[in-house]
Write an enzyme that holds these catalytic residues in place. Sequence first.
Site, mmCIF file in Angstrom:
data_model
loop_
_atom_site.group_PDB
_atom_site.id
_atom_site.type_symbol
_atom_site.label_atom_id
_atom_site.label_comp_id
_atom_site.label_asym_id
_atom_site.label_seq_id
_atom_site.Cartn_x
_atom_site.Cartn_y
_atom_site.Cartn_z
ATOM 1 N N GLY A 256 0.812 -1.211 0.000
ATOM 2 C CA GLY A 256 0.000 0.000 0.000
ATOM 3 C C GLY A 256 0.844 1.259 0.000
ATOM 4 O O GLY A 256 0.499 2.264 -0.647
ATOM 5 N N ASP A 257 1.968 1.226 0.709
ATOM 6 C CA ASP A 257 2.860 2.386 0.751
ATOM 7 C C ASP A 257 3.502 2.623 -0.614
ATOM 8 O O ASP A 257 3.697 3.772 -1.029
ATOM 9 C CB ASP A 257 3.944 2.174 1.806
ATOM 10 C CG ASP A 257 3.358 1.909 3.184
ATOM 11 O OD1 ASP A 257 2.228 2.356 3.446
ATOM 12 O OD2 ASP A 257 4.013 1.226 3.989
#
Length: 314
Positions: A256-257
């Site tokens: 997600g990052d």
Amino acid sequence: MSKIITVTPNPALDLTMHAKGWQRGVVNRGQSMDVTPGGKGLTVAINLAMVGVPCTVTGWMGQNNDGHFCREFNKNGLEDQFVRVPGDVRRNIKIVDESNGETTDINMPGHSVSEAARTLLIELIDAMVDEETILVYGGSLPPDLEKSYYADMVKRYHDRTRAVVVDTSDEALDELMKADILPQVIKPNIHELENLVGRTLESDADIIAEARRFIDKGVELAVVSLGSRGAWFVRKDEALHAQPPKVKVASTVGAGDAMVAGIVRGIMFGRTLEEIARTSTSYSVANIKKVGISLPSIAEIEEIKAKVVITHQA
């Protein structure tokens, strides 16, 4: 060109243990262990640095064990503006089972932050931001910090920067999205979005409709991640779905990052929504193919981008 500042209020040392076929309640044998600096804002900055985008990193960090972080900052050319506080950086445990691609997380709460340290961080950010700054907040909050912290920071910097991007969860996300002034960019996953709106989102139309409710309140770009089903990228007058190619999953930690890094890079360079979707999805896919914070060569990223399937809202 915009400058990027990422803020990580609650960084962590991630102890990632690799244990194939591990089971609860019995003695397990691991194959290896990695120790990496963690925290959403930090990971976003490291991913951006890997594709040549310089960043400043800040937040609060325990001064007793910041060596891993300092080495990572130096390796990636990140400007370290962290406020040091007494004590240790928290440690999180991640157990990766490469036989099935599952990751189990045990996250510790973090350190206390004094009023003096809170004031110092605000003074630092005040001095660094300008109208071209993309300000990225991410991750959990230290246990004694108000759950409205992100909402308060968005209110403070919304009109003083090019964009404020926030990626968080739980109560901090709830407080953020109830505020009068919302960040320009959010990236909830489908479960977080469902919790925010209080209902199951059974169709793509439902997802788009709920994302647009936040856009009506001031969000400019809402990205809703769906795991292996890709993500929806929604603006006021445009919505598209990005479906990643199937790959062997080594670890989902940081995926997600990596996606947020691709979104921020796209905003920085003024890319189209489709280009933002392709790039951020390819970063996420590249991340899950490997363990740790890692992006491959530009050529490999371009190869993944070409396999991302984009579907525009009908």
